[in-house]
Design an enzyme around this catalytic site. Structure first.
Site, PDB file in Angstrom:
ATOM      1  N   ASP A  27       0.824  -1.204   0.000  1.00  0.00           N
ATOM      2  CA  ASP A  27       0.000   0.000   0.000  1.00  0.00           C
ATOM      3  C   ASP A  27       0.863   1.261   0.000  1.00  0.00           C
ATOM      4  OD1 ASP A  27       0.202  -1.311   2.903  1.00  0.00           O
ATOM      5  OD2 ASP A  27       0.395   0.864   3.041  1.00  0.00           O
ATOM      6  N   THR A  48       0.869  -9.607   5.490  1.00  0.00           N
ATOM      7  CA  THR A  48      -0.426 -10.124   5.884  1.00  0.00           C
ATOM      8  C   THR A  48      -0.217 -11.158   6.995  1.00  0.00           C
ATOM      9  OG1 THR A  48      -0.109 -11.525   3.931  1.00  0.00           O
ATOM     10  CG2 THR A  48      -1.707  -9.750   3.728  1.00  0.00           C
ATOM     11  N   ASP A  59       6.132  -5.937   6.771  1.00  0.00           N
ATOM     12  CA  ASP A  59       4.782  -5.358   6.781  1.00  0.00           C
ATOM     13  C   ASP A  59       3.867  -6.292   5.990  1.00  0.00           C
ATOM     14  OD1 ASP A  59       3.354  -2.316   5.277  1.00  0.00           O
ATOM     15  OD2 ASP A  59       2.511  -3.855   6.616  1.00  0.00           O
ATOM     16  N   GLU A  86       7.277  -6.488  -2.603  1.00  0.00           N
ATOM     17  CA  GLU A  86       5.847  -6.804  -2.484  1.00  0.00           C
ATOM     18  C   GLU A  86       5.536  -7.912  -3.492  1.00  0.00           C
ATOM     19  OE1 GLU A  86       2.678  -5.987  -0.873  1.00  0.00           O
ATOM     20  OE2 GLU A  86       2.340  -7.676  -2.273  1.00  0.00           O
ATOM     21  N   ASP A 121       8.895 -12.475  -3.889  1.00  0.00           N
ATOM     22  CA  ASP A 121       8.605 -13.090  -2.596  1.00  0.00           C
ATOM     23  C   ASP A 121       9.711 -12.681  -1.630  1.00  0.00           C
ATOM     24  OD1 ASP A 121       7.966 -16.551  -1.536  1.00  0.00           O
ATOM     25  OD2 ASP A 121       8.346 -14.715  -0.384  1.00  0.00           O
TER      26      ASP A 121
HETATM   27  N1  SAM Z   1       0.366  -2.066   5.499  1.00  0.00           N
HETATM   28  C1  SAM Z   1      -0.959  -2.590   5.752  1.00  0.00           C
HETATM   29  C2  SAM Z   1      -1.227  -2.420   7.166  1.00  0.00           C
HETATM   30  O1  SAM Z   1      -1.475  -1.296   7.555  1.00  0.00           O
HETATM   31  O2  SAM Z   1      -1.184  -3.403   7.889  1.00  0.00           O
HETATM   32  C3  SAM Z   1      -1.144  -4.051   5.382  1.00  0.00           C
HETATM   33  C4  SAM Z   1      -0.019  -4.743   5.023  1.00  0.00           C
HETATM   34  S1  SAM Z   1       0.356  -4.833   3.327  1.00  0.00           S
HETATM   35  C5  SAM Z   1      -1.043  -4.511   2.418  1.00  0.00           C
HETATM   36  C6  SAM Z   1       0.540  -6.613   3.324  1.00  0.00           C
HETATM   37  C7  SAM Z   1       1.229  -7.077   2.073  1.00  0.00           C
HETATM   38  O3  SAM Z   1       2.101  -8.181   2.317  1.00  0.00           O
HETATM   39  C8  SAM Z   1       0.251  -7.564   1.003  1.00  0.00           C
HETATM   40  O4  SAM Z   1       0.193  -6.642  -0.046  1.00  0.00           O
HETATM   41  C9  SAM Z   1       0.808  -8.927   0.562  1.00  0.00           C
HETATM   42  O5  SAM Z   1       0.721  -9.151  -0.842  1.00  0.00           O
HETATM   43  C10 SAM Z   1       2.245  -8.828   1.041  1.00  0.00           C
HETATM   44  N2  SAM Z   1       2.930 -10.113   1.221  1.00  0.00           N
HETATM   45  C11 SAM Z   1       2.459 -11.219   1.857  1.00  0.00           C
HETATM   46  N3  SAM Z   1       3.377 -12.219   1.803  1.00  0.00           N
HETATM   47  C12 SAM Z   1       4.469 -11.721   1.133  1.00  0.00           C
HETATM   48  C13 SAM Z   1       5.745 -12.257   0.775  1.00  0.00           C
HETATM   49  N4  SAM Z   1       6.071 -13.528   1.084  1.00  0.00           N
HETATM   50  N5  SAM Z   1       6.616 -11.458   0.111  1.00  0.00           N
HETATM   51  C14 SAM Z   1       6.270 -10.178  -0.208  1.00  0.00           C
HETATM   52  N6  SAM Z   1       5.070  -9.606   0.089  1.00  0.00           N
HETATM   53  C15 SAM Z   1       4.183 -10.385   0.762  1.00  0.00           C
END
Ligand code: SAM
Length: 281
Positions: free
Chosen positions: A85, A156, A154, A105, A136
């Site tokens: 984000d 999920t 940061d 991301e 990844d």
């Molecule tokens: N920043 C926001 C918050 O306030 O909590 C939410 C977190 S952000 C949207 C979470 C991101 O982590 C998602 O876009 C997801 O695609 C990413 N993500 C999950 N697993 C990942 C990985 N193994 N490598 C890179 N990105 C990953």
């Protein structure tokens, strides 16, 4: 209409009144939705879970960036894993002394959707210091050694393609990718609705880092609101603020909505409950 996020083994639900659905798609990785809500403004969902809202994103993104920055003695290179984000990038970009910011991301559609619907979060993604890697983070980190001063996880929840980001193997790779004063920050879920074994997560962090601390900040959109964060460091404690940065941070915090240095120093004084849940007592 209403949106209800169910969690904690489908026994807990939190709801938000919705004006309309602004976007919905299935990316290669997850369902991405944007709702226009009465209480929060726009709300980003990934696989039906709340991620970012216009109303409260500042809390999470300010603490994730300014706590480690205020402690760091050197902060040339920053890595953010997840964070599609853009909110954490935006906060780090406020520090002109930082030389590079890598954003890793896995799902570039999250970045594109955030650019369209959350421009206040993605405002720094075109900063010349920012490099975006649609990769990844679990694999990306293995190629980095002794390079980053701060690494932010940061992500999920510890599920599916994010589960590896909570393992001792990953934290060991993060440790190796950090410089000698390095700091790692991560979101570590809600101890009251402990669906992902927060004690195990902190045990994994302690297997790599000599200093592992925790704090909480209220995230109104996350289940149970009481959201914890980890501060793991090779050398400095979370309250060892760098005195050289004191006046810089005093000036910056006047423009921030959550973070200030007084709150920072107090945030790491934990209740018995919080200490017990992360295995400190
Ligand atoms: N920043 C926001 C918050 O306030 O909590 C939410 C977190 S952000 C949207 C979470 C991101 O982590 C998602 O876009 C997801 O695609 C990413 N993500 C999950 N697993 C990942 C990985 N193994 N490598 C890179 N990105 C990953």
């Amino acid at each position: 209409m209403w949106f209800h996020e169910r969690s904690y083994y489908n026994t807990f639900s939190m709801g938000w009144k919705v004006k309309n659905v602004l976007h919905s798609e299935q990316s290669k990785f997850q369902k991405i939705e944007v709702l226009d809500t009465d209480a929060l403004g726009k709300l980003l969902l990934l696989d039906g879970k709340t991620m970012v809202s216009e109303a409260d994103e500042f809390v999470y993104h300010e603490v994730m960036a300014h706590i480690p920055y205020s402690v760091s003695r050197k902060c040339d290179h920053v890595l953010i894993i997840g964070g599609g984000d853009g909110g954490v990038v935006r906060e780090f970009a406020k520090h002109q002394s930082i030389k590079t910011i890598d954003l890793v991301e896995i799902d570039e559609r999250v970045i594109e959707v955030s650019k369209e619907f959350f421009p206040q979060c993605t405002s720094a993604l075109d900063d010349s210091r920012v490099t975006i890697h649609a990769k990844d983070g679990f694999e990306f980190i293995k190629k980095k050694k002794n390079h980053y001063d701060i690494i932010i996880i940061d992500s999920t929840d510890p599920e599916d393609f994010a589960s590896g980001l909570f393992t001792k193997e990953f934290y060991n790779d993060v440790y190796n990718a950090l410089t000698e004063d390095g700091i790692m920050m991560n979101q570590t879920e809600n101890p009251f609705l402990d669906e992902f074994d927060i004690k195990k997560i902190y045990s994994n962090m302690r297997k790599s880092f000599p200093f592992v601390h925790s704090f909480f900040a209220p995230m109104i959109i996350y289940p149970g609101v009481y959201w914890t964060f980890g501060f793991s460091s090779k050398k400095y404690g979370p309250q060892d603020l760098n005195p050289v940065k004191r006046y810089e941070m005093e000036a910056l915090q006047r423009s921030l909505k959550w973070y200030n240095q007084d709150w920072h120093k107090g945030a790491f004084q934990l209740s018995n409950y919080h200490k017990q849940k992360i295995g400190l007592i």
